[in-house]
Design a protein around this motif. Structure first.
Motif, short mmCIF file in Angstrom:
data_model
loop_
_atom_site.label_atom_id
_atom_site.label_comp_id
_atom_site.label_asym_id
_atom_site.label_seq_id
_atom_site.Cartn_x
_atom_site.Cartn_y
_atom_site.Cartn_z
N PHE A 74 -19.43 7.13 -29.99
CA PHE A 74 -19.32 6.76 -28.58
C PHE A 74 -17.90 6.32 -28.23
O PHE A 74 -17.47 6.41 -27.08
CB PHE A 74 -20.32 5.65 -28.26
N LYS A 75 -17.13 5.89 -29.23
CA LYS A 75 -15.76 5.46 -28.99
C LYS A 75 -14.83 6.64 -28.69
O LYS A 75 -13.72 6.44 -28.20
CB LYS A 75 -15.23 4.69 -30.20
N ASN A 76 -15.27 7.86 -29.03
CA ASN A 76 -14.44 9.04 -28.85
C ASN A 76 -14.69 9.75 -27.52
O ASN A 76 -14.17 10.84 -27.29
CB ASN A 76 -14.66 10.03 -29.99
N VAL A 77 -15.51 9.16 -26.65
CA VAL A 77 -15.75 9.73 -25.32
C VAL A 77 -14.61 9.32 -24.40
O VAL A 77 -14.31 8.13 -24.25
CB VAL A 77 -17.09 9.27 -24.74
N THR A 78 -13.95 10.30 -23.80
CA THR A 78 -12.85 10.02 -22.87
C THR A 78 -13.04 10.84 -21.60
O THR A 78 -13.83 11.78 -21.56
CB THR A 78 -11.49 10.38 -23.49
N ALA A 79 -12.31 10.47 -20.58
CA ALA A 79 -12.22 11.24 -19.33
C ALA A 79 -13.60 11.60 -18.76
O ALA A 79 -13.80 12.70 -18.26
CB ALA A 79 -11.40 12.51 -19.56
N SER A 155 -18.12 15.81 -15.90
CA SER A 155 -17.32 16.26 -17.05
C SER A 155 -17.04 15.10 -17.98
O SER A 155 -17.06 13.93 -17.58
CB SER A 155 -16.01 16.89 -16.58
N PHE A 156 -16.77 15.43 -19.24
CA PHE A 156 -16.36 14.43 -20.22
C PHE A 156 -15.71 15.15 -21.39
O PHE A 156 -15.83 16.37 -21.56
CB PHE A 156 -17.55 13.59 -20.70
N THR A 157 -15.01 14.38 -22.22
CA THR A 157 -14.32 14.92 -23.39
C THR A 157 -14.67 14.09 -24.62
O THR A 157 -14.75 12.86 -24.55
CB THR A 157 -12.79 14.91 -23.18
N LEU A 158 -14.91 14.78 -25.73
CA LEU A 158 -15.03 14.14 -27.04
C LEU A 158 -13.73 14.43 -27.78
O LEU A 158 -13.37 15.59 -27.99
CB LEU A 158 -16.22 14.70 -27.82
N GLU A 159 -13.03 13.38 -28.19
CA GLU A 159 -11.70 13.58 -28.76
C GLU A 159 -11.46 12.63 -29.93
O GLU A 159 -11.73 11.42 -29.84
CB GLU A 159 -10.64 13.35 -27.68
N ASN A 160 -10.96 13.19 -31.04
CA ASN A 160 -10.49 12.36 -32.14
C ASN A 160 -9.21 12.99 -32.70
O ASN A 160 -8.64 13.89 -32.09
CB ASN A 160 -11.57 12.18 -33.22
N SER A 164 -10.28 18.07 -29.74
CA SER A 164 -11.16 17.62 -28.65
C SER A 164 -12.05 18.76 -28.17
O SER A 164 -11.74 19.95 -28.34
CB SER A 164 -10.33 17.09 -27.48
N TYR A 165 -13.17 18.36 -27.55
CA TYR A 165 -14.08 19.28 -26.86
C TYR A 165 -14.28 18.73 -25.45
O TYR A 165 -14.74 17.60 -25.28
CB TYR A 165 -15.43 19.36 -27.58
N THR A 166 -13.95 19.54 -24.46
CA THR A 166 -14.13 19.13 -23.07
C THR A 166 -15.31 19.88 -22.48
O THR A 166 -15.34 21.12 -22.48
CB THR A 166 -12.86 19.41 -22.24
N PHE A 167 -16.30 19.13 -21.99
CA PHE A 167 -17.50 19.69 -21.37
C PHE A 167 -17.35 19.54 -19.86
O PHE A 167 -17.22 18.43 -19.35
CB PHE A 167 -18.74 18.94 -21.85
N ASN A 168 -17.37 20.66 -19.16
CA ASN A 168 -17.17 20.64 -17.72
C ASN A 168 -18.35 21.30 -17.01
O ASN A 168 -18.64 22.47 -17.23
CB ASN A 168 -15.88 21.37 -17.36
N PHE A 169 -19.04 20.51 -16.20
CA PHE A 169 -20.14 20.99 -15.37
C PHE A 169 -19.63 20.98 -13.92
O PHE A 169 -19.65 19.93 -13.28
CB PHE A 169 -21.37 20.10 -15.49
N PRO A 170 -19.17 22.10 -13.40
CA PRO A 170 -18.59 22.10 -12.05
C PRO A 170 -19.59 21.72 -10.96
O PRO A 170 -19.19 21.21 -9.91
CB PRO A 170 -18.11 23.54 -11.86
N SER A 171 -20.89 21.96 -11.23
CA SER A 171 -21.89 21.72 -10.18
C SER A 171 -23.20 21.29 -10.82
O SER A 171 -23.82 22.06 -11.56
CB SER A 171 -22.09 23.01 -9.36
N THR A 201 -18.71 24.92 -18.87
CA THR A 201 -17.82 25.44 -19.90
C THR A 201 -17.57 24.37 -20.96
O THR A 201 -17.64 23.17 -20.67
CB THR A 201 -16.46 25.88 -19.32
N ILE A 202 -17.29 24.82 -22.18
CA ILE A 202 -16.88 23.93 -23.27
C ILE A 202 -15.54 24.44 -23.77
O ILE A 202 -15.42 25.60 -24.18
CB ILE A 202 -17.90 23.92 -24.43
N THR A 203 -14.52 23.60 -23.73
CA THR A 203 -13.18 23.99 -24.14
C THR A 203 -12.77 23.18 -25.37
O THR A 203 -12.76 21.95 -25.33
CB THR A 203 -12.16 23.75 -23.02
N ARG A 204 -12.48 23.89 -26.46
CA ARG A 204 -12.04 23.23 -27.69
C ARG A 204 -10.52 23.28 -27.77
O ARG A 204 -9.90 24.31 -27.52
CB ARG A 204 -12.64 23.90 -28.93
#
Length: 217
Positions: A74-79, A155-160, A164-171, A201-204
Motif C-alpha cells: 500500500f506504501k507504493n501507491v502513488t498519483a 487512475s493510480f500508479t504502483l511504483e517501487n 511502475s505500473y500506471t492504471f488509467n480508467f478514462p471513464s 490502459t496499463i502502462t509499465r
C-alpha cells in the motif's frame, strides 16, 4: 487477439507424476490494494485440456526468473486520482480494488472425443472495482454522480525501485449508498466503479538506470 498458454499443474517428484493444464486463457484478474500490507493479485484461468504422465519427468525445465525481487505494498501507491481530485487532498482513500473480467463462456463440442471444453470464448470485457473514501465535499461530489450516471476518470500508479505500473480508467461510472455512522466513527463512502465508453490502459515503465559519472583522468 486471444492467446492460450500451458500452466504447470503439478510435479510430484517423490512419486514421479506430472500434470499440466493446456490451452489456458485469462478469465479474470483482480488486484486488491489494502490499507496495510502487500498488494494482492488473483488471476483466474480457463483451460481446454489436461495431461499427465508418470515417467519421473516434469513437463517444464527450469524457467528463467524474470520477476523483480521487490513486492508492491500500500506504501507504493502513488498519483491516485478520482473525478479529477488527488487522493490525500480532497479525500483519503482507505482501500480499493479493481477487476478485469472477460466474461468467459465455455463452448462444448460433442463428438470431439474430448471430455473438456472445445473453446473458451471471451464475450464482453468488464473493468470494475470498489473504492472506499473518507467522507468530504470532494467525496460527496463523486458520490453524487450515482444519481446522474455521469462518468469520471480514475487512475493510480504502483511504483517501487524496479519500475511502475500506471492504471488509467478514462471513464468510470459509480454507484454507492449514502454513508452513515455514529459520533466516534470515521465516516466513509464505498463506491462501486464500472468502466464505461473508453477501455482502461496499463502502462509499465522500467526503473531508469542512473548514468555513470565520468571517470577522472
Amino acid at each position: 487477439m486471444r492467446q492460450g498458454s500451458s500452466l504447470k499443474g503439478n510435479f510430484a517428484s517423490d512419486i514421479g507424476v506430472a500434470s499440466i493444464a493446456t490451452g489456458c486463457q485469462v478469465s479474470t484478474l483482480q488486484i486488491q490494494i489494502p490499507n496495510d500490507g502487500d498488494v494482492q493479485t488473483t488471476v483466474t484461468f480457463a483451460g481446454l485440456g489436461w495431461q499427465d504422465k508418470s515417467d519421473g519427468t516434469s513437463y517444464f525445465g527450469t524457467p528463467t526468473d524474470i520477476d523483480g525481487k521487490l513486492r508492491y505494498s500500500f506504501k507504493n501507491v502513488t498519483a491516485i486520482s478520482l473525478n479529477g481530485v488527488t487522493g490525500g487532498d480532497g479525500f483519503c482513500v482507505d482501500t480499493f480494488n479493481i477487476q478485469f473480467d472477460n466474461n468467459m463462456q465455455t463452448q462444448r463440442c460433442i463428438g470431439s472425443g474430448s471430455g473438456f471444453a472445445g473453446a473458451n470464448i471471451p464475450t464482453t470485457f468488464t473493468p470494475s472495482g470498489q473504492i472506499t473514501l473518507s467522507w468530504s465535499k470532494s467525496a460527496y461530489e463523486a458520490w453524487k454522480k450515482t444519481l446522474t450516471g455521469e462518468a469520471m476518470p480514475f487512475s493510480f500508479t504502483l511504483e517501487n525501485a524496479e519500475g511502475s505500473y500506471t492504471f488509467n480508467f478514462p471513464s468510470v461510472q459509480v454507484d454507492g449508498d449514502w454513508p452513515d455512522g455514529g459520533n466516534t466513527d470515521i465516516i466513509q463512502v464505498q463506491l462501486n466503479i464500472t468502466g464505461s465508453d473508453t477501455p482502461p490502459t496499463i502502462t509499465r515503465k522500467a526503473a531508469s538506470t542512473p548514468t555513470p559519472a565520468p571517470s577522472g583522468e
